[in-house]
Design a protein around this motif. Sequence first.
Motif, PDB file in Angstrom:
ATOM      1  N   CYS A  59       0.772  -1.036   0.070  1.00  0.00           N
ATOM      2  CA  CYS A  59      -0.068   0.007  -0.074  1.00  0.00           C
ATOM      3  C   CYS A  59       0.860   1.222  -0.111  1.00  0.00           C
ATOM      4  O   CYS A  59       1.427   1.612   1.019  1.00  0.00           O
ATOM      5  CB  CYS A  59      -0.895  -0.213   1.283  1.00  0.00           C
ATOM      6  N   GLY A  60       1.106   1.993  -1.086  1.00  0.00           N
ATOM      7  CA  GLY A  60       1.899   3.057  -1.238  1.00  0.00           C
ATOM      8  C   GLY A  60       1.381   4.169  -0.362  1.00  0.00           C
ATOM      9  O   GLY A  60       2.116   5.209   0.123  1.00  0.00           O
ATOM     10  N   VAL A  61       0.111   4.129  -0.080  1.00  0.00           N
ATOM     11  CA  VAL A  61      -0.367   5.284   0.980  1.00  0.00           C
ATOM     12  C   VAL A  61       0.233   5.104   2.328  1.00  0.00           C
ATOM     13  O   VAL A  61       0.559   6.310   2.831  1.00  0.00           O
ATOM     14  CB  VAL A  61      -2.100   5.202   1.095  1.00  0.00           C
ATOM     15  N   THR A  62       0.652   3.961   2.815  1.00  0.00           N
ATOM     16  CA  THR A  62       0.986   3.879   3.961  1.00  0.00           C
ATOM     17  C   THR A  62       2.627   3.377   4.128  1.00  0.00           C
ATOM     18  O   THR A  62       3.238   3.426   4.948  1.00  0.00           O
ATOM     19  CB  THR A  62       0.365   2.770   4.965  1.00  0.00           C
ATOM     20  N   GLY A  63       2.948   2.846   3.071  1.00  0.00           N
ATOM     21  CA  GLY A  63       4.279   2.270   2.545  1.00  0.00           C
ATOM     22  C   GLY A  63       4.620   1.020   3.181  1.00  0.00           C
ATOM     23  O   GLY A  63       5.636   0.612   3.438  1.00  0.00           O
ATOM     24  N   ASP A  64       3.426   0.474   3.662  1.00  0.00           N
ATOM     25  CA  ASP A  64       3.634  -0.965   4.052  1.00  0.00           C
ATOM     26  C   ASP A  64       2.597  -1.933   3.419  1.00  0.00           C
ATOM     27  O   ASP A  64       2.243  -1.710   2.421  1.00  0.00           O
ATOM     28  CB  ASP A  64       3.527  -0.865   5.575  1.00  0.00           C
TER      29      ASP A  64
END
Length: 422
Positions: A119-124
């Motif tokens: 998830c690029g929004v959270t980086g994980d």
Amino acid sequence: MTLEQVEGWAEELAVLTGGLGHLFARPEPREVFADLIEGLLSGLGRKNGWTMAERAGHATPHRIQKFLGEASWDADALLGEVQDYIAGHLADAQATLVLDDTQVIKKGTRSVGVAHQHCGVTGDVRNCQVMVMLTYATKAGHTFYDRRLYLPAVWADDAGRRRDAGVPEDVTFATKPHLGIAMLTTALARKLTFAWVAADADYGKDPALRAFLHEQALPYVLAVPVTLPLAGPPSKPHQPAVKTAGDLLHYAVIRDRWERRSQGEGSKGQRYYDWTWFDAALPGQEPADGFAHHLLIRRSTEKKQLAGGRVDFEYAYFLVHHPHNAALPEAVCRAGVRWTIEENNEQAKQITGLGQYQVRRWNSWHRHVTCAMLALAFLTVQRTHHPGPEPAPENDTASGTGLEQVDKAGKAQPTTEASACH
């Protein structure tokens, strides 16, 4: 943009939605369609079925839910109208098509495409849906031109989940770059005018996407990982061989020829970096006839605190495919245009409800996202027709025309070249 501006565009919006009434066979879906687009453009803090239904004066969200889930209309037909609208108002022969994906965090496992994935929004890694988007970026404005829902293998290979979510039988697993190729193919088939293609490293590292762009003789600037395989230039005696993009950094440091150029306007002014470039060759991938490959290396203008406590410059790498007679510095600006899709992701999520849907099935997802795209395109077009006041630039550098060359002493020297950024 202010709420007052949006409200002032009501007449233009009514003309737009009214002109799309032919997509719906009955009066009720035409009315709900107009209500939905108005709701997506409204000042509602949360844009879901309940809030938009209340705004439209519906007793329950049933009419909106039925419109998105059960009514008889084609989301791809609406997408074609959105694309015609964009081309009709923003067409620019010097435009850039920007490819990237964005995510919407979701709970559970029943919503189509939701999986435990990056998830690029959270980086994980977490439960989310991934949508691959294509932005049309021009000097006048930028907005989404196309969309694809990424269907992970755990979905594509599960007949039961596919059936429950209404995934069409002809939809099979496709990587994100291959979804990008499909969207670029559509843009070419519709004869959309543009000059360059840009994308981040998840797409730049994909050989199939690069091969497609070579076959179509399209100029591109693609971010690439430091590990991108290269076939040269040949190493010098007692110098390391060049096998990857990162190997060229050794020669860049030795050569020490950097030019300071703006990558375009950012929220805090011009985004300056130091740049250098090399001729490049890709193993097994030739450029199009009359084209060449270059590898751009971008360096931060100051040293920064990096992972592990190390202090050094930050570097990024870009593969450029361009005609032999093209001005290579233009690629620097095109690399900056790549960030317009990040702005579209943010604007669409915050303003036009891109990720605020409460739908689970394939058709419903495509319907909602396409409506959100139409709303964003409308905003973009209205901004071009009714631009707000812009501050006067203090000098050429602030206006984006100041390109600087860094000499051995690290002093920036102005050049006479004009910026191609837009």
